[in-house]
Design a protein around this motif. Structure first.
Motif, PDB file in Angstrom:
ATOM      1  N   TYR A  58       0.831  -1.198   0.000  1.00 26.97           N
ATOM      2  CA  TYR A  58       0.000   0.000   0.000  1.00 26.97           C
ATOM      3  C   TYR A  58       0.872   1.256   0.000  1.00 26.97           C
ATOM      4  CZ  TYR A  58      -3.158   3.705   1.421  1.00 26.97           C
ATOM      5  OH  TYR A  58      -3.856   4.884   1.468  1.00 26.97           O
ATOM      6  N   TRP A  60       3.723   1.845  -1.335  1.00 26.46           N
ATOM      7  CA  TRP A  60       4.193   2.155  -2.689  1.00 26.46           C
ATOM      8  C   TRP A  60       3.051   2.705  -3.536  1.00 26.46           C
ATOM      9  CZ3 TRP A  60       2.918  -0.473  -7.402  1.00 26.46           C
ATOM     10  CH2 TRP A  60       3.655  -0.036  -8.514  1.00 26.46           C
ATOM     11  N   CYS A  61       1.898   2.055  -3.500  1.00 26.11           N
ATOM     12  CA  CYS A  61       0.746   2.526  -4.280  1.00 26.11           C
ATOM     13  C   CYS A  61       0.365   3.952  -3.891  1.00 26.11           C
ATOM     14  CB  CYS A  61      -0.454   1.601  -4.075  1.00 26.11           C
ATOM     15  SG  CYS A  61      -0.223  -0.083  -4.683  1.00 26.11           S
ATOM     16  N   ARG A  62       0.364   4.221  -2.589  1.00 22.13           N
ATOM     17  CA  ARG A  62      -0.008   5.544  -2.092  1.00 22.13           C
ATOM     18  C   ARG A  62       0.988   6.607  -2.567  1.00 22.13           C
ATOM     19  NH1 ARG A  62      -4.306   7.184  -1.484  1.00 22.13           N
ATOM     20  NH2 ARG A  62      -3.432   8.618  -3.017  1.00 22.13           N
ATOM     21  N   CYS A  64       3.062   6.475  -5.179  1.00 20.68           N
ATOM     22  CA  CYS A  64       2.944   6.676  -6.622  1.00 20.68           C
ATOM     23  C   CYS A  64       1.766   7.588  -6.937  1.00 20.68           C
ATOM     24  CB  CYS A  64       2.764   5.331  -7.323  1.00 20.68           C
ATOM     25  SG  CYS A  64       4.228   4.280  -7.353  1.00 20.68           S
ATOM     26  N   ASP A  65       0.636   7.323  -6.302  1.00 23.20           N
ATOM     27  CA  ASP A  65      -0.567   8.115  -6.534  1.00 23.20           C
ATOM     28  C   ASP A  65      -0.349   9.560  -6.096  1.00 23.20           C
ATOM     29  OD1 ASP A  65      -3.152   8.016  -7.620  1.00 23.20           O
ATOM     30  OD2 ASP A  65      -4.062   7.955  -5.633  1.00 23.20           O
ATOM     31  N   THR A  94      11.065   3.167  -8.776  1.00 17.96           N
ATOM     32  CA  THR A  94      10.617   1.777  -8.678  1.00 17.96           C
ATOM     33  C   THR A  94      11.725   0.829  -9.120  1.00 17.96           C
ATOM     34  OG1 THR A  94       8.315   2.415  -9.039  1.00 17.96           O
ATOM     35  CG2 THR A  94       8.881   0.116  -9.439  1.00 17.96           C
ATOM     36  N   PHE A 111       8.307  -0.921  -1.216  1.00 16.52           N
ATOM     37  CA  PHE A 111       8.044  -1.804  -2.348  1.00 16.52           C
ATOM     38  C   PHE A 111       9.233  -2.722  -2.602  1.00 16.52           C
ATOM     39  CE2 PHE A 111       7.757  -2.760  -6.955  1.00 16.52           C
ATOM     40  CZ  PHE A 111       6.538  -3.434  -6.925  1.00 16.52           C
ATOM     41  N   ALA A 125       5.022  -4.189 -11.558  1.00 21.56           N
ATOM     42  CA  ALA A 125       4.809  -2.799 -11.148  1.00 21.56           C
ATOM     43  C   ALA A 125       4.404  -1.920 -12.322  1.00 21.56           C
ATOM     44  CB  ALA A 125       6.083  -2.251 -10.503  1.00 21.56           C
ATOM     45  N   VAL A 128       0.792  -1.169 -13.185  1.00 17.04           N
ATOM     46  CA  VAL A 128       0.156  -0.099 -12.415  1.00 17.04           C
ATOM     47  C   VAL A 128       0.619   1.272 -12.915  1.00 17.04           C
ATOM     48  CG1 VAL A 128      -0.172   0.878 -10.101  1.00 17.04           C
ATOM     49  CG2 VAL A 128       0.001  -1.610 -10.406  1.00 17.04           C
ATOM     50  N   ALA A 155      -6.073  -0.031 -10.755  1.00 17.09           N
ATOM     51  CA  ALA A 155      -6.596  -0.759  -9.594  1.00 17.09           C
ATOM     52  C   ALA A 155      -6.652  -2.268  -9.788  1.00 17.09           C
ATOM     53  CB  ALA A 155      -7.995  -0.238  -9.237  1.00 17.09           C
ATOM     54  N   VAL A 158      -3.347  -3.640  -9.276  1.00 18.77           N
ATOM     55  CA  VAL A 158      -3.023  -3.631  -7.841  1.00 18.77           C
ATOM     56  C   VAL A 158      -3.648  -4.843  -7.155  1.00 18.77           C
ATOM     57  CG1 VAL A 158      -3.265  -2.369  -5.670  1.00 18.77           C
ATOM     58  CG2 VAL A 158      -2.809  -1.120  -7.791  1.00 18.77           C
TER      59      VAL A 158
END
Length: 341
Positions: A58, A60-62, A64-65, A94, A111, A125, A128, A155, A158
């Protein structure tokens, strides 16, 4: 005295960029607690090892966003300049994280840590990151297929990573397909809920064909005269969400009990957000839609019994689009043909 360059050594590769794992996990936990109360509630159900890996992913996703949108932990959209440069930065960080090099960023080091533990690759990765590239290029969906392609990258992919973090093998195509469905369901709920925020940032994820057929002028879908028609399009998004949500339950049935419970909790919590948007109609964007703490508790308990019984119903109609429509062959090779194929 400066050391001669000939005796300097390159940085040794180490998971997490050389950070100690425990502080990295603690930082990742703080990020998910501040960034998403819904995902936090569901993540606490996992066993300790899986829970920590979920937090690392999460983070990493957060990040990136946040980098792509100029946000802080999912807050208001910020400066939208040089989006392509930001995506290049996401790619570079990344890659560096996957090489075991320090990135000076908690999200990317997190990540690198989880990727080393479960075998995630740059190709995983990049599925995404392609979603951020679409936004950076000013992309807007023309058709429903375009919309679902976007939902896959931001998503659905993910969801596939999440399944890998939970230990689902790469060749478990059915489970990975259904994990993708859950991610796409979440994104459809997000799009419906955030139509006004996206419009303020000059973004629109409603397919242009839908807008034209509803007789809404381009760029006017959030204006008062067209709110009723837009609410009908949002309801259409939630109908698609429920298709993917129901399909995802079929995959959850193959998971271990606590994993299944956590996934079904997240599905119920996020599904409730989507259904609230649909129920509120044209009033859905007067205030932000969310699930309260008591509602989350209710959904977690309901998911417990659903996970315990573990008898998902077979949907009358499976989603039209999914993992094998959009993923690169390295991520989702075509499933084997049946005897008649």
């Amino acid at each position: 005295m400066l050391a001669p360059s000939r005796i300097l050594r390159p940085t040794m590769a180490a998971a997490g960029g050389g950070r100690m794992r425990a502080p990295l996990v603690a930082k990742a936990r703080s990020m998910i607690e501040k960034g998403s109360t819904s995902f936090t509630a569901a993540s606490l159900i996992f066993r300790k090892g899986t829970r920590e890996r979920v937090w690392l992913l999460y983070a990493w996703c957060r990040r990136c966003d946040d980098i792509a949108d100029g946000q802080t932990l999912g807050g208001e959209l910020g400066d939208q300049s040089d989006l392509q440069g930001r995506v290049r930065g996401i790619k570079a960080l990344t890659r560096r994280a996957l090489e075991g090099q320090p990135t000076a960023d908690i999200g990317f080091d997190a990540f690198g840590q989880v990727a080393s533990e479960v075998g995630l690759t740059y190709e995983d990765a990049d599925e995404v990151i392609k979603g951020f590239e679409l936004d950076a290029n000013g992309w807007r969906p023309r058709t429903e297929e375009d919309l679902m392609r976007y939902c896959y990258h931001v998503a659905g992919a993910v969801g596939v990573l999440m399944a890998r973090v939970m230990g689902v093998p790469r060749d478990s195509h059915e489970v990975l397909d259904r994990a993708c469905d859950l991610g796409m369901a979440f994104q459809l709920a997000n799009i419906a809920r955030d139509l006004d925020e996206d419009d303020a940032a000059d973004r629109c994820y409603l397919p242009q064909e839908w807008i034209a057929r509803a007789d809404i002028p381009p760029g006017e879908h959030m204006k008062p005269p067209y709110r009723f028609a837009t609410a009908a399009l949002a309801a259409r998004l939630i109908d698609r969400m429920e298709q993917h949500e129901d399909a995802a339950r079929l995959g959850a049935a193959h998971l271990r009990f606590r994993q299944r419970w956590a996934i079904l909790s997240a599905a119920r919590i996020y599904g409730a957000i989507g259904r609230k948007v649909r129920d509120r109609g044209q009033l859905a964007w007067n205030s932000r839609v969310y699930t309260s703490a008591p509602e989350k508790v209710w959904h977690v308990f309901a998911a417990f019994w659903e996970a315990l019984v573990n008898r998902p119903f077979i949907p009358a109609e499976m989603p039209r689009y999914g993992l094998h429509d959009f993923a690169s062959p390295a991520i989702a090779p075509p499933p084997p043909l049946d005897d008649e194929g």
